[in-house]
Design an enzyme around this catalytic site. Structure first.
Site, PDB file in Angstrom:
ATOM      1  N   CYS A   1      17.261 -26.808  24.817  1.00  0.00           N
ATOM      2  CA  CYS A   1      16.119 -27.381  25.533  1.00  0.00           C
ATOM      3  C   CYS A   1      16.392 -28.842  25.813  1.00  0.00           C
ATOM      4  CB  CYS A   1      14.847 -27.204  24.731  1.00  0.00           C
ATOM      5  SG  CYS A   1      14.955 -27.933  23.124  1.00  0.00           S
TER       6      CYS A   1
ATOM      7  N   THR B   1       6.595 -18.669  27.956  1.00  0.00           N
ATOM      8  CA  THR B   1       5.804 -17.769  27.105  1.00  0.00           C
ATOM      9  C   THR B   1       4.807 -18.593  26.291  1.00  0.00           C
ATOM     10  OG1 THR B   1       7.898 -16.617  26.822  1.00  0.00           O
ATOM     11  CG2 THR B   1       6.068 -15.879  25.442  1.00  0.00           C
TER      12      THR B   1
ATOM     13  N   LYS C   1       8.359 -14.013  13.430  1.00  0.00           N
ATOM     14  CA  LYS C   1       8.758 -13.029  14.460  1.00  0.00           C
ATOM     15  C   LYS C   1      10.005 -13.653  15.103  1.00  0.00           C
ATOM     16  CE  LYS C   1       9.152 -11.298  18.567  1.00  0.00           C
ATOM     17  NZ  LYS C   1      10.592 -11.215  18.784  1.00  0.00           N
TER      18      LYS C   1
ATOM     19  N   GLU D   1       6.894 -26.095  21.322  1.00  0.00           N
ATOM     20  CA  GLU D   1       8.046 -26.831  21.854  1.00  0.00           C
ATOM     21  C   GLU D   1       8.619 -25.965  22.959  1.00  0.00           C
ATOM     22  OE1 GLU D   1       8.915 -29.814  21.239  1.00  0.00           O
ATOM     23  OE2 GLU D   1       7.702 -30.195  19.454  1.00  0.00           O
TER      24      GLU D   1
ATOM     25  N   THR E   1      14.535 -11.586  19.678  1.00  0.00           N
ATOM     26  CA  THR E   1      15.327 -10.352  19.575  1.00  0.00           C
ATOM     27  C   THR E   1      16.818 -10.693  19.517  1.00  0.00           C
ATOM     28  OG1 THR E   1      13.609  -9.032  20.548  1.00  0.00           O
ATOM     29  CG2 THR E   1      15.849  -8.177  20.757  1.00  0.00           C
TER      30      THR E   1
ATOM     31  N   ARG F   1      17.639 -33.275  19.563  1.00  0.00           N
ATOM     32  CA  ARG F   1      16.492 -33.145  18.655  1.00  0.00           C
ATOM     33  C   ARG F   1      16.786 -33.853  17.325  1.00  0.00           C
ATOM     34  NH1 ARG F   1      15.612 -28.238  15.348  1.00  0.00           N
ATOM     35  NH2 ARG F   1      17.326 -27.438  16.589  1.00  0.00           N
TER      36      ARG F   1
ATOM     37  N   GLU G   1      15.078 -25.310  35.104  1.00  0.00           N
ATOM     38  CA  GLU G   1      16.107 -25.432  34.063  1.00  0.00           C
ATOM     39  C   GLU G   1      16.984 -24.195  34.077  1.00  0.00           C
ATOM     40  OE1 GLU G   1      14.876 -25.680  30.000  1.00  0.00           O
ATOM     41  OE2 GLU G   1      13.331 -24.172  30.186  1.00  0.00           O
TER      42      GLU G   1
ATOM     43  N   ASN H   1      18.120 -19.574  20.941  1.00  0.00           N
ATOM     44  CA  ASN H   1      19.273 -20.482  20.869  1.00  0.00           C
ATOM     45  C   ASN H   1      19.492 -21.113  19.503  1.00  0.00           C
ATOM     46  OD1 ASN H   1      17.066 -22.135  21.137  1.00  0.00           O
ATOM     47  ND2 ASN H   1      18.030 -23.571  22.538  1.00  0.00           N
ATOM     48  N   TYR H   2      18.452 -21.165  18.692  1.00  0.00           N
ATOM     49  CA  TYR H   2      18.597 -21.620  17.296  1.00  0.00           C
ATOM     50  C   TYR H   2      17.768 -20.671  16.419  1.00  0.00           C
ATOM     51  CZ  TYR H   2      20.654 -26.216  18.443  1.00  0.00           C
ATOM     52  OH  TYR H   2      21.483 -27.243  18.853  1.00  0.00           O
TER      53      TYR H   2
HETATM   54  N1  LIG Z   1      11.474 -27.418  23.362  1.00  0.00           N
HETATM   55  C1  LIG Z   1      12.256 -26.763  22.539  1.00  0.00           C
HETATM   56  O1  LIG Z   1      12.400 -27.144  21.378  1.00  0.00           O
HETATM   57  C2  LIG Z   1      12.994 -25.549  22.987  1.00  0.00           C
HETATM   58  C3  LIG Z   1      12.679 -24.879  24.144  1.00  0.00           C
HETATM   59  N2  LIG Z   1      13.371 -23.769  24.507  1.00  0.00           N
HETATM   60  C4  LIG Z   1      13.029 -23.097  25.748  1.00  0.00           C
HETATM   61  O2  LIG Z   1      13.036 -21.703  25.528  1.00  0.00           O
HETATM   62  C5  LIG Z   1      13.559 -20.994  26.636  1.00  0.00           C
HETATM   63  C6  LIG Z   1      14.700 -20.096  26.212  1.00  0.00           C
HETATM   64  O3  LIG Z   1      14.438 -19.462  24.996  1.00  0.00           O
HETATM   65  P1  LIG Z   1      13.917 -17.961  24.944  1.00  0.00           P
HETATM   66  O4  LIG Z   1      14.142 -17.460  23.550  1.00  0.00           O
HETATM   67  O5  LIG Z   1      14.492 -17.173  26.060  1.00  0.00           O
HETATM   68  O6  LIG Z   1      12.375 -18.212  25.200  1.00  0.00           O
HETATM   69  P2  LIG Z   1      11.184 -17.150  25.304  1.00  0.00           P
HETATM   70  O7  LIG Z   1       9.966 -17.940  25.557  1.00  0.00           O
HETATM   71  O8  LIG Z   1      11.526 -16.040  26.182  1.00  0.00           O
HETATM   72  O9  LIG Z   1      11.122 -16.511  23.826  1.00  0.00           O
HETATM   73  C7  LIG Z   1      10.833 -17.295  22.699  1.00  0.00           C
HETATM   74  C8  LIG Z   1      10.281 -16.414  21.621  1.00  0.00           C
HETATM   75  O10 LIG Z   1       9.043 -15.846  22.032  1.00  0.00           O
HETATM   76  C9  LIG Z   1       9.058 -14.444  21.815  1.00  0.00           C
HETATM   77  N3  LIG Z   1       8.128 -13.815  22.743  1.00  0.00           N
HETATM   78  C10 LIG Z   1       8.363 -13.247  23.951  1.00  0.00           C
HETATM   79  N4  LIG Z   1       7.208 -12.799  24.491  1.00  0.00           N
HETATM   80  C11 LIG Z   1       6.223 -13.096  23.631  1.00  0.00           C
HETATM   81  C12 LIG Z   1       4.806 -12.912  23.618  1.00  0.00           C
HETATM   82  N5  LIG Z   1       4.161 -12.330  24.616  1.00  0.00           N
HETATM   83  N6  LIG Z   1       4.130 -13.349  22.551  1.00  0.00           N
HETATM   84  C13 LIG Z   1       4.748 -13.964  21.521  1.00  0.00           C
HETATM   85  N7  LIG Z   1       6.078 -14.162  21.462  1.00  0.00           N
HETATM   86  C14 LIG Z   1       6.802 -13.740  22.509  1.00  0.00           C
HETATM   87  C15 LIG Z   1      10.504 -14.076  22.001  1.00  0.00           C
HETATM   88  O11 LIG Z   1      10.775 -12.812  21.433  1.00  0.00           O
HETATM   89  P3  LIG Z   1      11.828 -11.815  22.142  1.00  0.00           P
HETATM   90  O12 LIG Z   1      13.150 -12.464  22.000  1.00  0.00           O
HETATM   91  O13 LIG Z   1      11.683 -10.573  21.371  1.00  0.00           O
HETATM   92  O14 LIG Z   1      11.407 -11.685  23.574  1.00  0.00           O
HETATM   93  C16 LIG Z   1      11.166 -15.228  21.266  1.00  0.00           C
HETATM   94  O15 LIG Z   1      11.106 -15.040  19.873  1.00  0.00           O
HETATM   95  C17 LIG Z   1      13.961 -22.069  27.592  1.00  0.00           C
HETATM   96  O16 LIG Z   1      12.951 -22.249  28.539  1.00  0.00           O
HETATM   97  C18 LIG Z   1      14.074 -23.327  26.753  1.00  0.00           C
HETATM   98  O17 LIG Z   1      13.919 -24.522  27.423  1.00  0.00           O
HETATM   99  C19 LIG Z   1      14.358 -23.283  23.751  1.00  0.00           C
HETATM  100  C20 LIG Z   1      14.714 -23.912  22.603  1.00  0.00           C
HETATM  101  C21 LIG Z   1      14.064 -25.097  22.136  1.00  0.00           C
HETATM  102  O1  LIG Z   2      16.296 -25.532  20.681  1.00  0.00           O
HETATM  103  C1  LIG Z   2      16.763 -26.490  21.245  1.00  0.00           C
HETATM  104  O2  LIG Z   2      17.370 -26.402  22.294  1.00  0.00           O
HETATM  105  C2  LIG Z   2      16.587 -27.743  20.535  1.00  0.00           C
HETATM  106  O3  LIG Z   2      15.476 -27.845  19.797  1.00  0.00           O
HETATM  107  C3  LIG Z   2      17.575 -28.756  20.689  1.00  0.00           C
HETATM  108  O4  LIG Z   2      18.170 -29.040  19.499  1.00  0.00           O
HETATM  109  P1  LIG Z   2      19.482 -29.935  19.540  1.00  0.00           P
HETATM  110  O5  LIG Z   2      19.179 -31.115  20.380  1.00  0.00           O
HETATM  111  O6  LIG Z   2      19.730 -30.275  18.123  1.00  0.00           O
HETATM  112  O7  LIG Z   2      20.563 -29.087  20.126  1.00  0.00           O
END
Ligand SMILES: NC(=O)C1=CN([C@@H]2O[C@H](COP(=O)(O)OP(=O)(O)OC[C@H]3O[C@@H](n4cnc5c(N)ncnc54)[C@H](OP(=O)(O)O)[C@@H]3O)[C@@H](O)[C@H]2O)C=CC1
Ligand SMILES: O=C(O)C(O)COP(=O)(O)O
Length: 496
Positions: free
Chosen positions: A298, A248, A192, A264, A195, A451, A391, A169-170
Site C-alpha cells: 500500500c 472492501t 479472518k 488501512e 484467502t 509503514r 493503484e 500482502n502481509y
Molecule cells: N493501507 C494499508 O495498510 C494497506 C492497504 N492495502 C490495500 O489492499 C488492497 C490489496 O489487498 P487485498 O487483500 O486484495 O484487499 P481486499 O480488500 O480485497 O481484501 C482484504 C481482506 O478483506 C477480506 N474480504 C473480502 N471481502 C470481504 C467482505 N465482504 N467482508 C469482510 N472482509 C472481506 C479479504 O478476504 P479474501 O482474501 O478471502 O477475499 C481479505 O482478508 C490494495 O488496494 C491495497 O492498497 C493492502 C495492504 C496494506
Molecule cells: O501492507 C502494506 O502494504 C503496508 O502496510 C506497507 O508496509 P511496508 O511499508 O512496511 O511495506
C-alpha cells in the site's frame, strides 16, 4: 516444512483446519477453498470454508474467554505474548515457505516478514505494560465554578471481541499488528485471514496456540471474504473491527454497526522530485519504493511527479536500475515475482493498455508471462490516463513531468487516496512546506514511503483509512477510557 512436525496437527489430509476454542477443527460445511500458487497457477493449499454457525460459536467463546482474560494481570499477558513471539521467530522457515508459495513473496522478504512480526509482538507487549499501566488523576477545581470535591481516576479498559481482517500482502505481519495490541489490552480476537495468505496465517496462529493462550481467546476462521465477510463484520458479537485492504474497507465501514473501526486502505503514494534533489538517492528510492514485492505494497511509490528540468536524467537513472532487477520465481529470491492472482495481472494489464492507447512513453517493452509482469516505467503520463490515479498494485510505475511545485501538490491532493507521499529536495525548509501541503497521513522527506518501523503512527486520509495504526495507537484504539469519580463531602486541597 509447512504442515509437518509441530504444525502437523493443523492439517487434515490435504486441507488445513480452522482454529476455534483452542482446537484445530474441520468445518461442518465439508467445503474447502483452494489457494492458488501465483507462480505455478495451480492449487497449492486448501483451507476450510467455515459456516455461519461456526462463526457464531467462535464469537460466543471469544466473548467468554475475554471476560477471564481481562482479569489476567498485564505482566502475565505480556509474558505470553513474548512467548508467542519467540515461537514465531523460531519457526520462521515453515511460515516463510507458505508466504513464498501462497503470495509469491521473495524468499528473503518472507523470512523478514516473520521476524518483523515476532519483534512487533514483543514490542507491543513491552509498550502495553507501560501505557496500559498508566491512567489519569484529575481534580475538579481546575474547571470554573468547582471546588476540589471530586477526584477523577481514569484507566483504559478493553473493548471486548476484536475482529481482525488483514490483506494478502502481509498476511502474518498485518495480522499480528492487530492480534498483539488486542490481546495486551485485554481483548479477545477473531482473525479472518486473506484467502491468499491463509495458510501462513494459520501457522502463525499455531504459534500463539503453542504459547498457551486460553481457549477461545484467539480464533481463526477461514473462507472467502465475499462469502463470510459480511456475516463477520456485521456480527453483533464484534466490538471493534481492524481491517487492512482495498475498497472492501469502504463497504465494511458503511455496513458495520456502532463499533470502533480501524481501516488501512489503498494508496496512490506520490513521489515529488524537486530540481535540487539528489537524483541517485531518488532513483534508488524509486526502485525500492516502487518495485519491492513487485509494487504490491500500500505504501509503494505509485506515481512519480518530477520537475521537467531533471526528468530526463532521473528517468535514465531509474531505467538503468530497472534493467538490473531480477525477474522470476520467489523461491530464487527474485526482485520481481508473479503478482498475486490472474485477475490482478489482468487489471494491471488494463492500466498498461490504457496508457499505451493514450500515448505514454514505454521505457521498457511490456512483458507478461502468466502472473509475472516485468517491471515497467511509463514516462510522460498525463492526468487523462487511468494509471495517473489508480493503484496498479503491481510493478508498473507512472512518471508525470511537472513544471511547478504547485502542480505536483495539486496532483497529489486531487487523488481520492491520502496514505503516504514523499518529497526529495536538499532544501529541508522547502520540503517541509510541501509536506504540510500534501493531504496524506505521512510524508517522508528524502526517502520512499514505508509503514515501518512498526511503532511509528501509520494512517491514511480520505479513502485511505480511518484511525491510525502503529503499536501505541493500535493499543489505544482497542481500549476505551473508564472513569471512576470519588466525591468528597468537603473540598480538600493537598498541603492546604
Ligand atoms: N493501507 C494499508 O495498510 C494497506 C492497504 N492495502 C490495500 O489492499 C488492497 C490489496 O489487498 P487485498 O487483500 O486484495 O484487499 P481486499 O480488500 O480485497 O481484501 C482484504 C481482506 O478483506 C477480506 N474480504 C473480502 N471481502 C470481504 C467482505 N465482504 N467482508 C469482510 N472482509 C472481506 C479479504 O478476504 P479474501 O482474501 O478471502 O477475499 C481479505 O482478508 C490494495 O488496494 C491495497 O492498497 C493492502 C495492504 C496494506
Ligand atoms: O501492507 C502494506 O502494504 C503496508 O502496510 C506497507 O508496509 P511496508 O511499508 O512496511 O511495506
Amino acid at each position: 516444512m509447512a504442515g509437518t512436525g509441530l504444525f502437523a496437527e493443523i492439517l487434515d489430509g490435504d486441507v488445513y483446519k480452522y482454529y476455534a476454542d483452542g482446537e484445530w477443527k474441520k468445518s461442518s460445511s465439508a467445503k474447502t477453498v483452494a489457494i492458488i500458487n501465483p507462480t505455478t497457477r495451480k492449487t497449492q493449499y486448501k483451507v476450510q470454508a467455515c459456516t455461519q454457525e461456526e462463526v457464531n460459536k467462535v464469537m460466543e467463546s471469544a466473548k467468554t474467554a475475554q471476560k477471564s482474560w481481562a482479569k489476567t494481570p498485564l505482566w502475565k499477558r505480556a509474558e505470553l505474548l513474548h512467548k508467542a513471539a519467540a515461537i514465531l521467530k523460531e519457526h520462521k522457515a515453515p511460515i516463510a515457505e507458505c508466504l513464498v508459495k501462497e503470495i509469491a513473496k521473495p524468499a528473503k522478504d518472507a523470512v523478514t516478514e516473520v521476524v518483523r512480526s515476532g519483534d512487533l509482538v514483543s514490542y507491543t507487549a513491552e509498550e502495553g505494560v507501560r501505557i496500559l499501566g498508566e491512567g489519569k488523576f484529575l481534580v475538579s477545581d481546575s474547571f470554573p465554578g468547582n471546588e476540589r470535591t471530586k477526584y477523577c481516576l481514569t484507566s483504559k479498559i478493553p473493548l471486548g471481541v476484536i475482529l481482525a481482517i488483514p490483506p494478502f500482502n502481509y498476511p502474518v505481519n498485518l495480522a499480528v499488528s492487530k492480534i498483539a495490541p488486542a490481546l495486551i489490552a485485554g481483548n479477545s480476537l477473531v482473525l479472518k485471514p486473506p484467502t491468499q495468505g491463509a495458510v501462513s496465517a494459520l501457522h502463525m496462529v499455531h504459534c500463539f496456540h503453542l504459547a498457551g493462550f486460553a481457549k477461545g481467546l484467539i480464533s481463526c476462521v477461514t473462507g472467502k471474504g465475499s462469502e463470510i465477510g459480511d456475516f463477520l463484520t456485521m456480527h453483533p458479537g464484534v466490538n471493534c473491527i481492524s481491517f487492512t485492504g482495498g475498497d472492501t474497507g469502504i463497504a465494511i465501514s458503511k455496513k458495520a454497526g456502532m463499533v470502533p473501526l480501524q481501516m488501512e486502505l489503498g494508496g496512490k503514494d506520490a513521489c515529488i522530485v524537486l530540481e535540487d534533489a539528489d537524483l541517485d538517492l531518488v532513483a534508488a528510492n524509486i526502485i525500492k519504493g516502487g518495485f519491492s514485492y513487485s509494487g504490491q505494497r500500500c505504501t509503494a511509490v505509485k506515481v512519480v511527479l518530477v520537475m521537467e528540468s531533471v526528468a530526463d536524467v532521473l528517468v535514465d537513472k531509474v531505467k538503468a536500475k530497472i534493467a538490473k532487477l531480477m525477474v522470476g520465481p520467489p523461491e530464487d529470491d527474485c526482485d520481481i515475482t508473479p503478482v498475486v492472482s490472474e485477475s490482478s495481472a489482468n487489471f494491471i494489464e488494463g492500466l498498461v493498455k490504457d496508457a499505451k492507447e493514450k500515448g505514454a512513453t514505454f521505457c521498457q517493452e511490456y512483458k507478461r508471462d502468466g502472473n509475472l509482469i516485468w517491471p515497467l516505467l511509463l514516462d510522460n503520463v498525463r492526468p487523462d490516463m487511468r494509471i495517473a490515479w489508480e493503484e496498479p498494485f503491481g510493478p508498473v510505475l507512472p512518471v508525470i513531468r511537472i513544471n511547478s511545485i504547485e502542480e505536483g501538490i495539486h496532483h497529489c491532493n486531487a487523488s481520492n487516496f491520502g496514505l503516504q507521499g514523499c518529497v526529495f529536495s536538499k532544501d529541508v525548509n522547502k520540503a517541509i512546506l510541501i509536506s504540510d501541503a500534501m493531504e496524506t497521513g505521512t510524508v517522508q522527506i528524502n526517502s520512499a514511503p514505508a509503514r515501518g518501523p512498526d511503532h511509528f503512527p501509520f494512517q491514511g486520509l480520505k479513502d485511505s483509512g480511518i484511525g491510525s495504526q502503529g503499536v501505541t495507537n493500535s493499543i489505544n484504539m482497542m481500549t476505551k477510557i473508564k472513569s471512576t469519580v470519588i466525591n468528597l463531602p468537603t473540598p480538600s486541597y493537598t498541603m492546604g
